[in-house]
Design an enzyme around this catalytic site. Structure first.
Site, PDB file in Angstrom:
ATOM      1  N   HIS A 228      37.225  40.754  44.400  1.00 10.34           N
ATOM      2  CA  HIS A 228      37.090  42.044  44.275  1.00 10.34           C
ATOM      3  C   HIS A 228      35.693  42.439  43.566  1.00 10.34           C
ATOM      4  O   HIS A 228      35.787  42.881  42.042  1.00 10.34           O
ATOM      5  CB  HIS A 228      38.731  42.945  43.089  1.00 10.34           C
ATOM      6  CG  HIS A 228      38.631  44.023  43.246  1.00 10.34           C
ATOM      7  ND1 HIS A 228      39.405  44.392  43.142  1.00 10.34           N
ATOM      8  CD2 HIS A 228      38.001  44.759  43.365  1.00 10.34           C
ATOM      9  CE1 HIS A 228      39.915  45.924  43.471  1.00 10.34           C
ATOM     10  NE2 HIS A 228      39.027  46.268  43.500  1.00 10.34           N
TER      11      HIS A 228
ATOM     12  N   ARG B 264      42.255  48.522  48.739  1.00  9.17           N
ATOM     13  CA  ARG B 264      42.858  48.117  47.933  1.00  9.17           C
ATOM     14  C   ARG B 264      44.127  46.558  48.601  1.00  9.17           C
ATOM     15  O   ARG B 264      43.913  47.181  49.968  1.00  9.17           O
ATOM     16  CB  ARG B 264      43.953  49.141  47.548  1.00  9.17           C
ATOM     17  CG  ARG B 264      43.766  49.912  45.930  1.00  9.17           C
ATOM     18  CD  ARG B 264      43.255  48.513  44.496  1.00  9.17           C
ATOM     19  NE  ARG B 264      42.550  49.227  43.518  1.00  9.17           N
ATOM     20  CZ  ARG B 264      41.194  50.408  43.759  1.00  9.17           C
ATOM     21  NH1 ARG B 264      40.654  49.457  44.021  1.00  9.17           N
ATOM     22  NH2 ARG B 264      40.766  50.791  42.693  1.00  9.17           N
TER      23      ARG B 264
ATOM     24  N   GLU C  93      45.798  39.601  42.653  1.00  9.40           N
ATOM     25  CA  GLU C  93      44.046  39.138  42.281  1.00  9.40           C
ATOM     26  C   GLU C  93      43.972  39.367  41.012  1.00  9.40           C
ATOM     27  O   GLU C  93      45.018  39.744  40.444  1.00  9.40           O
ATOM     28  CB  GLU C  93      43.480  41.017  42.281  1.00  9.40           C
ATOM     29  CG  GLU C  93      43.049  41.019  43.352  1.00  9.40           C
ATOM     30  CD  GLU C  93      42.462  41.993  43.717  1.00  9.40           C
ATOM     31  OE1 GLU C  93      41.735  43.060  43.161  1.00  9.40           O
ATOM     32  OE2 GLU C  93      42.948  42.419  45.133  1.00  9.40           O
TER      33      GLU C  93
HETATM   34  C1  GLV Z   1      37.264  49.256  42.683  1.00  5.67           C
HETATM   35  O1  GLV Z   1      37.787  48.505  43.739  1.00  5.67           O
HETATM   36  C2  GLV Z   1      36.977  50.796  42.683  1.00  5.67           C
HETATM   37  O2  GLV Z   1      37.979  50.969  42.800  1.00  5.67           O
HETATM   38  O3  GLV Z   1      36.113  51.027  41.960  1.00  5.67           O
END
Ligand code: GLV
Length: 330
Positions: A286, A239, A268
């Site tokens: 991401h 994160r 993001e």
């Molecule tokens: C993606 O970032 C997840 O947490 O699956």
């Protein structure tokens, strides 16, 4: 047999075929949005919802959760669940599910991809080819770094961190790891457990695999980032907020780091434009678990486990996030 009367709302553009089986037992409405609607619309959409499916971009705070009057399950289409106020969900008696295991390989592969891309200066090379700026190609052009033989520091020894550690080990790297507790798996693999400071001082490549919590927010602050080797590679597929991004940018401006690979960054999906100016910063929007196979399995897994949770068959579920609630139910 399952009852057929469930009403389920799915937020986010999630592969609908993953909910095929669930649709035999429930009326499913799809809302392909990355942000939840305003609170009144949300309340109205969910007044009869038994379960809702959300993604990591959907912020389910205590106010939103208080509007889920009938809902018994929130299923998050992600392994991370920092987008959900888990305490509020537990107080409301709502089970929160996530998607562990299934996305481990896909996400570790993305961390690996960023590691290679950073070490081999992939962004700069591609930019040069795309712009036909190749006058200076020579035997000493675009020199990157070997991966084999490097010391890799893995922060977070959960499923994804462990998988990444094993992958990097198989490439000939020496693995250090830091975690709240020792990992039997990593200890048995001969990887060395270290304090965070030692890991940062010793590693050529550092990769982050921790969930975002109050303890991990800004885990890599200016002081810790400064401790890293000047030519280190830093990878983050967890994160954004586990790194102090302002501090990172300021250190990059001073010439620190060989390269940075981020699948996650502040605000993001639109990164801070200052990050784009660095050729040695490689950004992905991401996409850690974004393969067709994995994203389909995630939807199928949530479908199955939502039904089980709604039917009260929760003891077999390994993806209940608020286990405290589970303990009070059984
Ligand atoms: C993606 O970032 C997840 O947490 O699956």
């Amino acid at each position: 047999m399952f009852k057929r009367e469930y009403k389920i709302n799915v937020y986010g553009k999630i592969l609908e075929e993953g909910f095929k089986k669930l649709s035999d037992f429930a009326d499913i409405s799809f809302y392909p949005v990355n942000k939840l609607p305003g609170i009144e619309e949300f309340e109205c959409q969910n007044n009869d919802a038994d379960a809702i499916v959300t993604w990591f971009t959907h912020k389910l705070d205590a106010i939103y959760i208080s509007k889920l009057k009938k809902t018994r399950v929130i299923a998050n289409y992600a392994v991370g669940y920092d987008n959900i106020d888990i305490k509020a969900a537990s107080s409301a008696g709502i089970i929160v599910l996530n998607t562990p295991d299934i996305l481990t390989n896909a996400t570790a592969e993305t961390a690996l991809l960023l590691t290679f891309a950073c070490a081999k200066r992939m962004k700069e090379s591609i930019l040069r080819v795309m712009t036909q700026n190749l006058e200076d190609v020579s035997p000493s052009f675009m020199l990157g770094k070997d991966i084999s033989g490097k010391t890799v520091g893995v922060i977070g020894a959960g499923r994804i961190g462990s998988k990444y550690a094993q992958m990097m080990h198989s490439l000939g790297c020496n693995i250090l790891y830091h975690n709240r507790n020792h990992s039997q798996l990593l200890d048995d693999s001969g990887f060395r457990y270290t304090k965070l400071y030692d890991l940062l001082l010793e590693s050529d490549i550092v990769s982050l695999h921790v969930p975002l919590t109050s303890e991990t927010k800004n885990l890599l602050d200016c002081e810790k980032l400064s401790m890293m080797k000047d030519d280190a590679i830093l990878i983050n597929t967890s994160r954004a907020s586990v790194i102090d991004e302002e501090a990172l940018i300021s250190l990059l401006n001073k010439g620190k780091f060989f390269s940075i690979g981020l699948d996650v960054y502040n605000n993001e999906p639109y990164p801070d434009p200052r990050l784009l100016d660095f050729n040695r910063v490689i950004l992905l929007p991401h996409i850690g678990s974004a393969t067709y196979e994995t994203r389909l399995k995630m939807a199928e897994f949530l479908s199955e486990t939502i039904l089980l949770a709604l039917e009260g068959k929760i003891t077999s579920l390994n993806n209940i996030v608020n286990k405290d609630l589970l303990e009070s139910i059984i």
